[in-house]
Each structure stands twice: as C-alpha cells, then as structure tokens.
Enzyme design. Structure first.
Site, PDB file in Angstrom:
ATOM      1  N   GLY A  95       7.419   0.420  -2.250  1.00 44.88           N
ATOM      2  CA  GLY A  95       8.248   1.469  -2.932  1.00 44.88           C
ATOM      3  C   GLY A  95       7.975   2.937  -2.509  1.00 44.88           C
ATOM      4  N   GLU A  96       7.019   3.123  -2.049  1.00 46.33           N
ATOM      5  CA  GLU A  96       6.441   4.458  -1.582  1.00 46.33           C
ATOM      6  C   GLU A  96       7.372   4.910  -0.466  1.00 46.33           C
ATOM      7  OE1 GLU A  96       2.353   6.410  -0.417  1.00 46.33           O
ATOM      8  OE2 GLU A  96       2.119   4.818  -1.986  1.00 46.33           O
ATOM      9  N   ALA A  97       7.636   6.091  -0.463  1.00 45.77           N
ATOM     10  CA  ALA A  97       8.502   6.509   0.697  1.00 45.77           C
ATOM     11  C   ALA A  97       7.730   6.759   2.112  1.00 45.77           C
ATOM     12  CB  ALA A  97       9.301   8.201   0.243  1.00 45.77           C
ATOM     13  N   LYS A  99       5.230   5.177   3.049  1.00 49.36           N
ATOM     14  CA  LYS A  99       5.113   3.851   3.508  1.00 49.36           C
ATOM     15  C   LYS A  99       6.432   3.376   4.356  1.00 49.36           C
ATOM     16  CE  LYS A  99       1.316   2.085   0.679  1.00 49.36           C
ATOM     17  NZ  LYS A  99       0.721   1.074  -0.301  1.00 49.36           N
ATOM     18  N   ILE A 100       7.461   3.229   3.740  1.00 50.50           N
ATOM     19  CA  ILE A 100       8.810   3.069   4.428  1.00 50.50           C
ATOM     20  C   ILE A 100       8.823   3.974   5.652  1.00 50.50           C
ATOM     21  CG2 ILE A 100      11.339   2.943   4.103  1.00 50.50           C
ATOM     22  CD1 ILE A 100      10.867   2.894   0.843  1.00 50.50           C
TER      23      ILE A 100
END
Length: 154
Positions: A95-97, A99-100
C-alpha cells in the site's frame, strides 16, 4: 506437526524478514538474493501481501531480492499489460507509494530489456506502469471516494 519450512512460512507471513532469516539459518533456503527470489516466486503458502511488502522494502538486501525476482521473468513478446499482470500474479502490491514506486521502476527496466523496441525509454514504461496501478486502484478500491473517471466527466 510443523516442518521447519512450514514454520518459516508461518513466520514469513507475520514478519517477512524474520521468516527469510529463519529459513536461511535452517538451510531450507539459500542465502543469495537469487535463491530467495526463487523461493518467494515458487513456495506455496506464502501470503501474497507479505511477499509484496518484502519486495518493496528499501533495505539493500531486500532490494537485491526484488531485482532478482523481477529479473526472473521473461517478458519478451508480451504486451505491456500482460507482463505487468504476470509479475503481479505472484504477490500483492504494498500500500505504500514508495514501495510500489521501487517495484514499478524495476518492472519497467526489465520490460524494456526484454522488449527493447517497445518504449523509447524505461522512464516511459515506468510512468505507464505506475499510472496503470493508480488507475486500477482508483477503479476497484472501495475506499476511493472520488474516482478519476467521475472527475473527468464532471
């Protein structure tokens, strides 16, 4: 009765890094990024959310594992969306931007390496990959109140 591997998988599903450390120390998984990536890709019973969380970490070793994981895919000849779908079949994006962002950047690099004529640069592929993820989240996440599609038609 739990086997050592089952115990490691159970631990991974709660605390990914501790699960990997446990399995490496028990000599059930090799200690190289390539070996851990293969384990994450092929082991059954791993929580897909936890795999994504681990792959998205900004710690040096986890980054090397993520790079090995993505590099294990051959995207040659696949359409962009097919390649992205193939990658994301094995784990759930965190969910963390940030990490994406890391995962999509590596995906774009790998896709362009497998399909050198598909995009003028990996940056273009990265922007498209990240945009697809954001639009998909917007379209399918019930937590998103103001959908992009409804904003555009207003």
């Amino acid at each position: 009765m739990f086997t050592v591997v089952q115990e490691g998988i159970s631990l991974f599903n709660r605390k990914p890094r501790k699960g990997i450390d446990f399995l490496v120390k028990a000599k059930k998984v090799g200690e190289s990024p390539d070996e851990i990536a293969i384990f994450l890709k092929n082991a059954t019973g791993l929580n897909k959310t936890m795999i994504g969380d681990y792959l998205g970490e900004n710690e040096e070793f986890s980054l090397r594992v993520m790079h090995s994981y993505v590099d294990s895919f051959n995207f040659q000849g696949l359409e962009f969306d097919e390649a992205l779908r193939a990658l994301l079949f094995g784990f759930r994006l965190p969910g963390e931007a940030q990490k994406i962002d890391r995962i999509m950047e590596k995906f774009a690099e790998r896709y362009c390496k497998c399909n050198p004529k598909a995009f003028t640069s990996a940056d273009t592929a990265y922007v498209l990959a990240y945009s697809v993820v954001l639009l998909n989240t917007d379209a399918h996440n019930p937590m998103v109140k103001n959908k992009v599609g409804t904003c555009l038609s207003s």
